[in-house]
Design an enzyme around this catalytic site. Structure first.
Site, PDB file in Angstrom:
ATOM      1  N   GLY A   9       0.717  -1.152   0.073  1.00 41.69           N
ATOM      2  CA  GLY A   9       0.034  -0.051  -0.155  1.00 41.69           C
ATOM      3  C   GLY A   9       0.878   1.281  -0.132  1.00 41.69           C
ATOM      4  O   GLY A   9       2.114   1.236   0.343  1.00 41.69           O
ATOM      5  N   LEU A  11       0.793   4.001   2.099  1.00 46.79           N
ATOM      6  CA  LEU A  11       1.733   4.339   3.502  1.00 46.79           C
ATOM      7  C   LEU A  11       2.632   3.329   3.770  1.00 46.79           C
ATOM      8  O   LEU A  11       3.784   3.840   4.238  1.00 46.79           O
ATOM      9  CB  LEU A  11       0.494   4.364   4.451  1.00 46.79           C
ATOM     10  CG  LEU A  11       1.081   4.786   5.830  1.00 46.79           C
ATOM     11  CD1 LEU A  11       1.615   6.190   5.937  1.00 46.79           C
ATOM     12  CD2 LEU A  11      -0.121   4.765   6.649  1.00 46.79           C
ATOM     13  N   ASP A  35      -1.891 -12.133   4.925  1.00 49.89           N
ATOM     14  CA  ASP A  35      -3.393 -11.592   5.145  1.00 49.89           C
ATOM     15  C   ASP A  35      -3.640 -11.386   6.362  1.00 49.89           C
ATOM     16  O   ASP A  35      -3.404 -12.359   7.103  1.00 49.89           O
ATOM     17  CB  ASP A  35      -3.853 -12.754   4.303  1.00 49.89           C
ATOM     18  CG  ASP A  35      -5.568 -12.374   4.353  1.00 49.89           C
ATOM     19  OD1 ASP A  35      -5.989 -11.512   5.115  1.00 49.89           O
ATOM     20  OD2 ASP A  35      -6.067 -12.516   3.058  1.00 49.89           O
ATOM     21  N   ILE A  36      -3.708 -10.225   6.738  1.00 50.22           N
ATOM     22  CA  ILE A  36      -4.310 -10.093   8.228  1.00 50.22           C
ATOM     23  C   ILE A  36      -5.357 -10.572   8.935  1.00 50.22           C
ATOM     24  O   ILE A  36      -5.780 -10.716   9.988  1.00 50.22           O
ATOM     25  CB  ILE A  36      -4.080  -8.537   8.691  1.00 50.22           C
ATOM     26  CG1 ILE A  36      -5.123  -7.735   7.893  1.00 50.22           C
ATOM     27  CG2 ILE A  36      -2.611  -7.882   8.374  1.00 50.22           C
ATOM     28  CD1 ILE A  36      -5.590  -6.335   8.400  1.00 50.22           C
ATOM     29  N   TYR A  60      -9.117  -2.199   4.342  1.00 49.59           N
ATOM     30  CA  TYR A  60     -10.100  -2.111   3.171  1.00 49.59           C
ATOM     31  C   TYR A  60     -10.557  -0.565   2.994  1.00 49.59           C
ATOM     32  O   TYR A  60     -11.297  -0.176   3.954  1.00 49.59           O
ATOM     33  CB  TYR A  60     -11.204  -3.056   3.550  1.00 49.59           C
ATOM     34  CG  TYR A  60     -12.065  -3.136   2.460  1.00 49.59           C
ATOM     35  CD1 TYR A  60     -12.538  -4.156   1.779  1.00 49.59           C
ATOM     36  CD2 TYR A  60     -13.115  -2.170   2.139  1.00 49.59           C
ATOM     37  CE1 TYR A  60     -13.291  -4.441   0.773  1.00 49.59           C
ATOM     38  CE2 TYR A  60     -14.051  -2.241   1.036  1.00 49.59           C
ATOM     39  CZ  TYR A  60     -14.134  -3.408   0.354  1.00 49.59           C
ATOM     40  OH  TYR A  60     -15.131  -3.531  -0.596  1.00 49.59           O
ATOM     41  N   THR A 100      -9.438   7.007   9.894  1.00 55.16           N
ATOM     42  CA  THR A 100      -9.853   7.915   9.084  1.00 55.16           C
ATOM     43  C   THR A 100     -10.973   8.949   9.516  1.00 55.16           C
ATOM     44  O   THR A 100     -11.703   8.874  10.574  1.00 55.16           O
ATOM     45  CB  THR A 100     -10.823   6.966   7.784  1.00 55.16           C
ATOM     46  OG1 THR A 100     -11.478   7.990   7.061  1.00 55.16           O
ATOM     47  CG2 THR A 100     -11.872   6.323   8.475  1.00 55.16           C
ATOM     48  N   ASP A 101     -11.091  10.104   8.658  1.00 50.74           N
ATOM     49  CA  ASP A 101     -11.865  11.187   9.122  1.00 50.74           C
ATOM     50  C   ASP A 101     -13.292  10.541   8.981  1.00 50.74           C
ATOM     51  O   ASP A 101     -14.244  11.532   9.401  1.00 50.74           O
ATOM     52  CB  ASP A 101     -11.704  12.440   8.179  1.00 50.74           C
ATOM     53  CG  ASP A 101     -11.400  12.162   6.772  1.00 50.74           C
ATOM     54  OD1 ASP A 101     -11.252  11.036   6.452  1.00 50.74           O
ATOM     55  OD2 ASP A 101     -11.773  13.137   5.992  1.00 50.74           O
ATOM     56  N   TYR A 124     -17.687   1.688   5.462  1.00 54.54           N
ATOM     57  CA  TYR A 124     -16.285   1.913   5.628  1.00 54.54           C
ATOM     58  C   TYR A 124     -15.952   2.668   6.895  1.00 54.54           C
ATOM     59  O   TYR A 124     -15.211   2.240   7.697  1.00 54.54           O
ATOM     60  CB  TYR A 124     -15.821   2.557   4.467  1.00 54.54           C
ATOM     61  CG  TYR A 124     -14.400   3.353   4.729  1.00 54.54           C
ATOM     62  CD1 TYR A 124     -13.216   2.516   4.778  1.00 54.54           C
ATOM     63  CD2 TYR A 124     -13.992   4.571   4.874  1.00 54.54           C
ATOM     64  CE1 TYR A 124     -11.979   2.724   4.843  1.00 54.54           C
ATOM     65  CE2 TYR A 124     -12.909   5.072   4.904  1.00 54.54           C
ATOM     66  CZ  TYR A 124     -11.640   4.201   5.060  1.00 54.54           C
ATOM     67  OH  TYR A 124     -10.455   4.887   5.252  1.00 54.54           O
ATOM     68  N   TRP A 149      -7.745  11.709   3.314  1.00 51.02           N
ATOM     69  CA  TRP A 149      -7.345  12.044   1.961  1.00 51.02           C
ATOM     70  C   TRP A 149      -5.770  11.672   1.522  1.00 51.02           C
ATOM     71  O   TRP A 149      -5.118  12.680   1.380  1.00 51.02           O
ATOM     72  CB  TRP A 149      -7.793  13.295   1.264  1.00 51.02           C
ATOM     73  CG  TRP A 149      -9.031  13.753   1.466  1.00 51.02           C
ATOM     74  CD1 TRP A 149      -9.999  12.960   1.855  1.00 51.02           C
ATOM     75  CD2 TRP A 149      -9.830  14.785   0.927  1.00 51.02           C
ATOM     76  NE1 TRP A 149     -11.336  13.541   1.585  1.00 51.02           N
ATOM     77  CE2 TRP A 149     -11.096  14.699   1.024  1.00 51.02           C
ATOM     78  CE3 TRP A 149      -9.276  15.954   0.231  1.00 51.02           C
ATOM     79  CZ2 TRP A 149     -12.152  15.844   0.723  1.00 51.02           C
ATOM     80  CZ3 TRP A 149     -10.056  17.073  -0.009  1.00 51.02           C
ATOM     81  CH2 TRP A 149     -11.630  16.729  -0.055  1.00 51.02           C
TER      82      TRP A 149
END
Ligand SMILES: NC(=O)c1ccc[n+]([C@@H]2O[C@H](COP(=O)([O-])OP(=O)(O)OC[C@H]3O[C@@H](n4cnc5c(N)ncnc54)[C@H](OP(=O)(O)O)[C@@H]3O)[C@@H](O)[C@H]2O)c1
Length: 397
Positions: A9, A11, A35-36, A60, A100-101, A124, A149
């Site tokens: 990914g 990050l 795979d977590i 995800y 996340t926001d 999500y 973002w």
């Protein structure tokens, strides 16, 4: 050993760059390698590799699709996170994960702080919110960074989407009714690492987002202008792009807590976007007074207003400064007379000019001379090239 999950990914890739640069050992398996959601395998992996810190970058992230793939979203964003936190607790190690926001509903009308009540309006957002709660319940030594973002090199992100549109569309519509702040993976990684290295660590939730809020429209317009896009940029609404009304209208995160703790100011997203787009980049052009090199210099100056060129040339028999006489008057150009084999010189150029790219035209190219003096050919064409690569590697990794 540090474990970075979701190794492919954006990050996770930034973390790997950072750790390599700082000579810190890590493992960064991608989804196929670890795979977590395979709880037993994750436990074995952590034990077998004697992991001392877990940084969970796996997630995800498909906001719309999650509405249909609820189970996958919850499994990856909530239950797998809980499992990771639990294994970390058993091993008495710290656990870092990202949220996340989108855990907020977007109705506050003001920047969200860590103490604000969450109220996600999408699957999500709900899956990430549950992941937060379960991780904190499982392991007291958990850091949760809420980010927004996100964009990083080699990532699938909004900037890449806008770049694709710029190349394929004569007019581009972008939503004005979604406001937050773009956040660079560089800042996320550096700040995470600073927080992890504080002597007195305060676990829990942190907001980490780029300075200054913006709408998707304003961000997109900014990117398109930087790209020199000549088409129409139209104002749209989120619902022009999806049938799900599940994105908070305003979800700017306040990073004040983190800024106060670290006594820093998170950079404005615009400067990070510029960096990402490689606007204002500096090129080292070796052999820039030679035939092809000189034409490259002319071409680059004509096509790109915002670049800088450092021309390095030994000016032996093939190089002729007269070929770039006019270009040398340009304030964007600096000239250095020297040899690409000279390590100290090349390092000084990198240091002084903050080089982003090297375009190597320097070469011994007259075949007849190679018979008379093969040594110089080996030096310039092989060792010189290696020298450039070595210096670049030192400065760029
Ligand atoms: N991107 C954003 O705009 C944004 C916004 C807010 C918060 N965040 C959060 O920030 C963090 C980092 O996001 P990012 O932008 O780096 O995301 P990303 O680029 O989508 O990376 C996520 C990685 O996780 C992997 N992954 C998915 N399911 C997995 C599983 N079961 N096991 C192992 N790996 C799995 C993905 O692999 P595949 O590609 O093979 O599925 C992908 O490589 C995430 O927690 C994300 O939710 C991101």
């Amino acid at each position: 050993m540090i474990l970075i999950t979701g190794g492919a990914g954006q990050l996770a890739t930034e973390f790997q760059r950072f750790f390599k640069k700082n000579s810190i050992d890590f493992l960064a398996p991608n989804r196929l390698e670890l795979d977590i959601t395979d709880f037993d395998k994750v436990r074995d992996y952590i034990l077998k590799n004697d992991v001392g810190l877990v940084i969970n970058c796996a997630a995800y992230n498909l906001v719309d699709k999650a509405e249909e793939e609820k189970d996958s979203a919850y499994m990856i964003n909530a239950y797998a996170v809980e499992n990771l936190a639990k294994i970390c607790r058993e091993r008495k190690i710290e656990f870092v994960t990202y949220s996340t926001d989108f855990v907020f509903d977007g109705n506050k009308g003001n920047e969200y702080i860590e103490e604000d009540e969450i109220n996600p309006i999408s699957v999500y957002g709900r899956s990430k919110a549950l992941g937060e709660r379960l991780a904190l319940e499982e392991n007291r030594k958990t850091f949760i960074f809420r980010v927004s973002w996100v964009f990083g090199e080699e990532g699938k992100n909004f900037i890449e989407q806008v770049k694709t549109w710029a190349n394929t569309r004569e007019s581009i519509k972008i939503a004005t009714d979604q406001i937050s702040s773009p956040t660079s993976t560089k800042d996320i990684v550096e700040i995470t690492w600073k927080i992890l290295n504080l002597r007195d660590r305060d676990y829990g939730i942190y907001h980490l987002s780029g300075s200054e809020e913006t709408s998707r429209y304003e961000q997109g317009k900014y990117i398109l202008e930087r790209l020199g896009y000549k088409g129409n940029i139209l104002e749209g609404r989120c619902l022009d792009f999806t049938s799900y009304d599940i994105r908070p209208k305003y979800s700017k995160l306040s990073s004040r807590k983190i800024e106060n703790i670290l006594r820093i100011k998170i950079p404005n997203w615009r400067s990070r976007v510029d960096e990402y787009l490689k606007v204002g980049k500096t090129y080292l052009v070796t052999g820039g007074a030679g035939f092809i090199g000189a034409n490259f210099v002319k071409y680059m100056l004509e096509k790109h207003n915002d670049i800088k060129l450092v021309v390095l040339d030994k000016l032996t028999y093939a190089g002729n400064l007269g070929t770039i006489r006019e270009e040398l008057k340009d304030s964007r150009v600096s000239f250095v007379k020297g040899d690409i084999c000279n390590r100290e010189l090349v390092e000084n150029i990198f240091m002084q000019h903050d080089i982003d790219y090297v375009v190597n035209f320097a070469a011994e190219s007259h075949v007849d001379r190679s018979i008379e003096n093969p040594q110089i050919f080996l030096e310039t064409n092989i060792l010189g090239t290696q020298n450039l690569m070595e210096v670049a590697k030192t400065f760029w990794t």
